[in-house]
Write a protein that holds these residues in place. Structure first.
Motif, PDB file in Angstrom:
ATOM      1  N   PRO A  56       0.559  -6.475   6.608  1.00  0.00           N
ATOM      2  CA  PRO A  56       1.383  -5.430   5.790  1.00  0.00           C
ATOM      3  C   PRO A  56       1.345  -3.859   5.789  1.00  0.00           C
ATOM      4  CG  PRO A  56       0.405  -7.363   4.663  1.00  0.00           C
ATOM      5  CD  PRO A  56       0.098  -7.180   6.035  1.00  0.00           C
ATOM      6  N   ALA A  57       2.124  -3.028   6.075  1.00  0.00           N
ATOM      7  CA  ALA A  57       1.874  -1.981   6.361  1.00  0.00           C
ATOM      8  C   ALA A  57       2.885  -0.842   5.470  1.00  0.00           C
ATOM      9  CB  ALA A  57       2.077  -1.375   7.721  1.00  0.00           C
ATOM     10  N   VAL A  58       2.367   0.377   5.027  1.00  0.00           N
ATOM     11  CA  VAL A  58       3.018   1.264   4.499  1.00  0.00           C
ATOM     12  C   VAL A  58       2.869   2.736   5.118  1.00  0.00           C
ATOM     13  CG1 VAL A  58       3.620   2.570   2.037  1.00  0.00           C
ATOM     14  CG2 VAL A  58       2.960   0.199   2.112  1.00  0.00           C
ATOM     15  N   VAL A  59       4.010   3.145   5.639  1.00  0.00           N
ATOM     16  CA  VAL A  59       3.901   4.321   6.666  1.00  0.00           C
ATOM     17  C   VAL A  59       4.662   5.575   5.673  1.00  0.00           C
ATOM     18  CG1 VAL A  59       3.582   3.071   8.419  1.00  0.00           C
ATOM     19  CG2 VAL A  59       5.923   3.858   7.998  1.00  0.00           C
ATOM     20  N   GLY A  60       4.361   6.592   6.127  1.00  0.00           N
ATOM     21  CA  GLY A  60       5.152   7.877   5.501  1.00  0.00           C
ATOM     22  C   GLY A  60       4.902   8.095   4.263  1.00  0.00           C
ATOM     23  N   CYS A  61       3.566   7.578   3.867  1.00  0.00           N
ATOM     24  CA  CYS A  61       2.914   7.647   2.387  1.00  0.00           C
ATOM     25  C   CYS A  61       2.151   8.847   2.126  1.00  0.00           C
ATOM     26  CB  CYS A  61       2.255   6.382   1.989  1.00  0.00           C
ATOM     27  SG  CYS A  61       1.743   6.255   0.488  1.00  0.00           S
ATOM     28  N   ALA A  62       2.809   9.817   1.287  1.00  0.00           N
ATOM     29  CA  ALA A  62       2.128  11.015   1.102  1.00  0.00           C
ATOM     30  C   ALA A  62       0.854  10.879   0.134  1.00  0.00           C
ATOM     31  CB  ALA A  62       3.101  12.036   0.238  1.00  0.00           C
ATOM     32  N   GLY A  63       1.031   9.786  -0.675  1.00  0.00           N
ATOM     33  CA  GLY A  63      -0.026   9.560  -1.490  1.00  0.00           C
ATOM     34  C   GLY A  63      -1.381   8.963  -1.072  1.00  0.00           C
ATOM     35  N   ALA A  64      -1.199   8.606   0.373  1.00  0.00           N
ATOM     36  CA  ALA A  64      -2.248   8.242   1.216  1.00  0.00           C
ATOM     37  C   ALA A  64      -3.459   9.299   1.401  1.00  0.00           C
ATOM     38  CB  ALA A  64      -2.050   7.754   2.459  1.00  0.00           C
ATOM     39  N   ALA A  65      -3.148  10.523   1.150  1.00  0.00           N
ATOM     40  CA  ALA A  65      -4.252  11.676   1.165  1.00  0.00           C
ATOM     41  C   ALA A  65      -5.235  11.461  -0.009  1.00  0.00           C
ATOM     42  CB  ALA A  65      -3.335  13.083   1.282  1.00  0.00           C
ATOM     43  N   GLU A  66      -4.925  10.998  -0.974  1.00  0.00           N
ATOM     44  CA  GLU A  66      -5.685  10.963  -2.197  1.00  0.00           C
ATOM     45  C   GLU A  66      -6.421   9.715  -2.102  1.00  0.00           C
ATOM     46  OE1 GLU A  66      -5.920  13.516  -3.843  1.00  0.00           O
ATOM     47  OE2 GLU A  66      -3.967  14.440  -2.561  1.00  0.00           O
ATOM     48  N   LEU A  67      -6.644   8.750  -1.113  1.00  0.00           N
ATOM     49  CA  LEU A  67      -7.262   7.430  -1.376  1.00  0.00           C
ATOM     50  C   LEU A  67      -8.446   7.521  -0.627  1.00  0.00           C
ATOM     51  CD1 LEU A  67      -4.252   4.926  -0.311  1.00  0.00           C
ATOM     52  CD2 LEU A  67      -5.156   5.382  -2.691  1.00  0.00           C
ATOM     53  N   GLU A  68      -9.375   7.335  -1.360  1.00  0.00           N
ATOM     54  CA  GLU A  68     -10.710   7.422  -0.961  1.00  0.00           C
ATOM     55  C   GLU A  68     -11.559   5.997  -0.401  1.00  0.00           C
ATOM     56  OE1 GLU A  68     -11.063   7.100  -5.194  1.00  0.00           O
ATOM     57  OE2 GLU A  68      -9.714   8.353  -3.757  1.00  0.00           O
ATOM     58  N   ASP A  69     -12.594   6.352   0.372  1.00  0.00           N
ATOM     59  CA  ASP A  69     -12.991   5.133   0.747  1.00  0.00           C
ATOM     60  C   ASP A  69     -13.775   4.192  -0.134  1.00  0.00           C
ATOM     61  OD1 ASP A  69     -13.126   5.418   3.716  1.00  0.00           O
ATOM     62  OD2 ASP A  69     -14.453   6.812   3.773  1.00  0.00           O
ATOM     63  N   GLY A  70     -13.391   2.977  -0.130  1.00  0.00           N
ATOM     64  CA  GLY A  70     -13.970   1.874  -1.000  1.00  0.00           C
ATOM     65  C   GLY A  70     -13.151   1.689  -2.345  1.00  0.00           C
ATOM     66  N   ARG A  71     -12.220   2.383  -2.609  1.00  0.00           N
ATOM     67  CA  ARG A  71     -11.113   2.364  -3.748  1.00  0.00           C
ATOM     68  C   ARG A  71     -10.422   1.126  -3.157  1.00  0.00           C
ATOM     69  NH1 ARG A  71      -7.218   6.815  -6.697  1.00  0.00           N
ATOM     70  NH2 ARG A  71      -6.931   5.398  -8.537  1.00  0.00           N
ATOM     71  N   ARG A  72     -10.182  -0.013  -4.286  1.00  0.00           N
ATOM     72  CA  ARG A  72      -9.593  -1.161  -4.089  1.00  0.00           C
ATOM     73  C   ARG A  72      -8.086  -0.885  -4.078  1.00  0.00           C
ATOM     74  NH1 ARG A  72     -11.626  -5.530  -2.952  1.00  0.00           N
ATOM     75  NH2 ARG A  72      -9.912  -6.785  -3.603  1.00  0.00           N
ATOM     76  N   VAL A  73      -7.162  -1.414  -3.312  1.00  0.00           N
ATOM     77  CA  VAL A  73      -5.569  -1.248  -3.498  1.00  0.00           C
ATOM     78  C   VAL A  73      -5.120  -2.563  -3.068  1.00  0.00           C
ATOM     79  CG1 VAL A  73      -5.850   1.184  -2.691  1.00  0.00           C
ATOM     80  CG2 VAL A  73      -5.428  -0.412  -0.975  1.00  0.00           C
ATOM     81  N   LEU A  74      -3.582  -2.616  -3.627  1.00  0.00           N
ATOM     82  CA  LEU A  74      -2.999  -4.081  -3.074  1.00  0.00           C
ATOM     83  C   LEU A  74      -1.710  -3.229  -2.473  1.00  0.00           C
ATOM     84  CD1 LEU A  74      -2.163  -6.676  -3.324  1.00  0.00           C
ATOM     85  CD2 LEU A  74      -1.605  -6.468  -5.742  1.00  0.00           C
ATOM     86  N   VAL A  75      -1.636  -3.613  -1.228  1.00  0.00           N
ATOM     87  CA  VAL A  75      -0.487  -3.176  -0.395  1.00  0.00           C
ATOM     88  C   VAL A  75       0.681  -4.234  -0.431  1.00  0.00           C
ATOM     89  CG1 VAL A  75       0.121  -2.255   1.791  1.00  0.00           C
ATOM     90  CG2 VAL A  75      -2.096  -1.764   0.832  1.00  0.00           C
ATOM     91  N   HIS A  76       1.807  -3.718  -0.797  1.00  0.00           N
ATOM     92  CA  HIS A  76       2.989  -4.628  -0.399  1.00  0.00           C
ATOM     93  C   HIS A  76       3.880  -4.180   0.606  1.00  0.00           C
ATOM     94  CE1 HIS A  76       2.156  -6.593  -4.357  1.00  0.00           C
ATOM     95  NE2 HIS A  76       1.908  -5.532  -4.824  1.00  0.00           N
ATOM     96  N   GLY A  77       3.883  -4.890   1.718  1.00  0.00           N
ATOM     97  CA  GLY A  77       4.740  -4.278   2.689  1.00  0.00           C
ATOM     98  C   GLY A  77       5.919  -4.286   2.708  1.00  0.00           C
ATOM     99  N   ALA A  78       6.484  -5.141   1.933  1.00  0.00           N
ATOM    100  CA  ALA A  78       8.100  -5.210   1.719  1.00  0.00           C
ATOM    101  C   ALA A  78       8.674  -3.985   1.004  1.00  0.00           C
ATOM    102  CB  ALA A  78       8.585  -6.679   1.104  1.00  0.00           C
ATOM    103  N   ASP A  79       7.817  -3.653  -0.114  1.00  0.00           N
ATOM    104  CA  ASP A  79       8.691  -2.729  -0.887  1.00  0.00           C
ATOM    105  C   ASP A  79       8.001  -1.391  -0.517  1.00  0.00           C
ATOM    106  OD1 ASP A  79       9.870  -4.688  -2.344  1.00  0.00           O
ATOM    107  OD2 ASP A  79       7.881  -5.260  -3.476  1.00  0.00           O
ATOM    108  N   GLY A  80       6.993  -1.288   0.218  1.00  0.00           N
ATOM    109  CA  GLY A  80       6.326   0.081   0.511  1.00  0.00           C
ATOM    110  C   GLY A  80       5.382   0.412  -0.915  1.00  0.00           C
ATOM    111  N   VAL A  81       5.105  -0.524  -1.655  1.00  0.00           N
ATOM    112  CA  VAL A  81       4.337  -0.263  -2.685  1.00  0.00           C
ATOM    113  C   VAL A  81       2.924  -0.341  -2.652  1.00  0.00           C
ATOM    114  CG1 VAL A  81       3.940  -0.554  -5.392  1.00  0.00           C
ATOM    115  CG2 VAL A  81       6.337  -0.403  -4.278  1.00  0.00           C
ATOM    116  N   ILE A  82       1.985   0.591  -3.226  1.00  0.00           N
ATOM    117  CA  ILE A  82       0.740   0.324  -3.050  1.00  0.00           C
ATOM    118  C   ILE A  82       0.061   0.532  -4.535  1.00  0.00           C
ATOM    119  CG2 ILE A  82      -1.674   1.438  -2.100  1.00  0.00           C
ATOM    120  CD1 ILE A  82       0.169   2.665   0.047  1.00  0.00           C
TER     121      ILE A  82
END
Length: 552
Positions: free
Chosen positions: A195-221
């Motif tokens: 699963p992948a989400v590209v072109g995600c401006a909010g990715a700049a704020e994701l710090e190491d170790g933070r847990r996320v749930l990535v939905h490849g179909a919807d582009g939602v994190i």
């Protein structure tokens, strides 16, 4: 739980895990005086050679798409013009690190100016620059993090040299700040099933170790997802995989309406996997691989030999051959000119045949020769058809070579609006949603900032598909979709509801598309298509359709 962030979803599936960020490249040191210009130039050349060697070794360890991408990277780094430019700057007194940076940046500017595919490759040059500078300075090369556990990889963008060697057992999902649906990251993520989400401006704020749930179909994190949310996603993922594995054979809706499921094919190394896929043939055979990176067009014999291998691998099945699609993102010295101010709107696709008719004649003769002793059902289509006259002239040339099925790509709004007239000479159609979106929305498909307009769920784009499909049906002509849209199971249902008769995608995408069709009737597909068309934007269109699907 914090509000989710969004980007461009790539592929399907979901995955949860802790973030591990790609370390940024080391900054350039301050300029320094050069005491030995000749030695500095030699060090610059040695650094470039070391990068080439490293990439070649990585290519040898990789396979398939990854190997091909890495080999292309090595060729870029091995360009003698690049080495000569960097060495000349060093000989003039520029320190090695800045000589390399200046040389790469000059090449980068040229790619950005060229636009299209070449603009997308500008990020590749950035990676090569950083690797060469690191080699020269004796620093570690940029690379993937290794936190000692599986992780969600977050980066500004991913270089092919890293993406090609990703281990899906360790990298659970990908999130990038930049990139688009046709970037290397997107292509390789699909091939790996990550699963992948590209072109995600909010990715700049994701710090190491933070847990996320990535939905490849919807582009939602989802940020800081609850254990219950992760378990629900895991349960959906298990059911998705089980459902996909439960259906095989020709594509059909739940009530038996046939929808041909085909594969896309664009390079020799893809042939074995494509032929082994549970598909009814090839919906898009891109022939550009024979023409790229050479000064002269391949001759009839060379082309016929390559086509014959594909037809043999798909004996008894359909193979839709697209004639040379040169221009725009694929300029060729023997087919296009380098001085077009806007190549995406210039002489490309079928238009190149007006400049050099023999180029198309040789290709059609080679296709016909390869098809003579084959049991494959060979269909031939032209890219970038705009008006009925072009379609009629192309069809006449195809049939003059004894090839029975001539078609046209619907990539220009004018062609979609006049499909009824094109059908007077064409036997079939194939819709390229990527280019059709680009031209419909006047949005460069390489610009991540315009990704929302290029979303295949855009209702205006679907309206063009509907117009073309309806006209094709009225004249008894099959019409397929071979763009990224065909790989999305939910969107595939919408396309079928709009009247599309075949879907062509990467082999890995077909099981889910087949399962989606098998669990929905044609009437349900038409209902979903109507919902998608009535939406105001792509997000609403996608969300409404997916919500209705989950209600069943």
């Amino acid at each position: 739980m914090s509000d989710p962030i969004r980007g461009i979803g790539v592929g399907t599936g979901s995955a949860a895990g802790p973030v591990a960020r790609m370390a940024p490249a080391a900054p350039l040191p301050a300029p320094r005086a050069v005491a030995d210009p000749a030695g500095e130039a030699a060090a610059v050349r040695a650094a470039l050679r070391a990068v080439v060697t490293d990439l070649d070794e990585r290519a040898a360890r990789a396979s398939g798409t990854g190997s091909e991408v890495l080999a292309a990277q090595a060729m870029m780094a091995a360009d003698p013009v690049l080495a000569d430019r960097a060495a000349a700057l060093a000989e003039q007194g520029t320190d090695g690190a800045h000589a390399l940076a200046d040389a790469f940046d000059g090449f980068r500017a040229a790619l950005v100016t060229a636009g299209g595919y070449f603009a997308e490759r500008a990020a590749d040059l950035d990676d090569l620059r950083d690797r060469a500078v690191a080699r020269l300075l004796g620093l570690p090369a940029p690379g993937l993090p290794d936190p000692g556990h599986p992780y969600v990889l977050v980066a500004d963008d991913l270089a092919p040299a890293d993406t090609a060697l990703l281990d899906p057992g360790r990298v659970l999902a990908l999130v990038t700040l930049r990139g688009g649906p046709t970037s290397h990251t997107a292509i390789l993520a699909k091939a790996l099933g990550v699963p992948a989400v590209v072109g995600c401006a909010g990715a700049a704020e994701l710090e190491d170790g933070r847990r996320v749930l990535v939905h490849g179909a919807d582009g939602v994190i989802e940020l800081d997802p609850s254990p219950a949310a992760v378990e629900r996603a895991a349960d959906r993922e298990r059911r998705r995989r089980d459902l996909s594995a439960g259906f095989r054979g020709p594509g059909r809706t739940a009530d038996g309406h046939p929808v041909a499921l085909l594969v896309n094919l664009g390079a020799p190394h893809e042939l074995t996997g494509a032929a082994d896929a549970d598909a009814e043939g090839v919906g898009l055979f891109r022939t550009e691989f024979l023409f790229l990176d050479r000064a002269e067009a391949p001759g009839r014999a060379e082309q016929a030999a390559a086509y014959r291998k594909v037809f043999a691998a798909f004996a008894g099945r359909r193979v839709v051959v697209r004639t040379l699609d040169a221009g725009a993102d694929k300029p060729l010295p023997f087919a296009t000119t380098a001085d077009e101010e806007n190549p995406a709107l210039g002489v490309r696709g079928l238009r190149t045949a007006a400049r050099d008719p023999q180029l198309l004649e040789t290709q059609l003769a080679a296709i016909a020769e390869a098809a003579e002793d084959s049991t494959a059902h060979v269909w031939v289509m032209a890219p970038m058809v705009s008006v009925p006259r072009e379609a009629a002239e192309f069809a006449a040339r195809v049939r003059a070579h004894g090839l029975p099925s001539a078609g046209a790509m619907i990539e220009v709004p004018a062609a979609a609006l006049r499909t009824d007239r094109l059908a007077e000479s064409c036997d079939f159609f194939s819709i390229g949603t990527n280019d059709l979106a680009q031209y419909a929305f006047a949005a460069d498909r390489t610009l991540g900032s315009l990704a929302e307009l290029l979303d295949p769920w855009q209702p205006a784009l679907l309206a063009l598909v509907s117009t073309a499909a309806r006209a094709a049906a009225e004249r008894g002509r099959p019409i397929g979709v071979c763009g990224e849209a065909a790989a999305d199971p939910a969107l595939a249902l919408v396309l079928v509801g709009l009247g599309v008769t075949s879907l062509s995608a990467a082999p890995a995408s077909l099981p889910e598309v087949r399962a989606a069709l098998a669990t929905h009737t044609l009437a349900e597909c038409r209902e979903l298509a109507e919902l998608a068309l009535l939406a105001d934007d792509a997000v609403t269109s996608r969300g409404t359709v997916r919500s209705r699907m989950t209600e069943r």
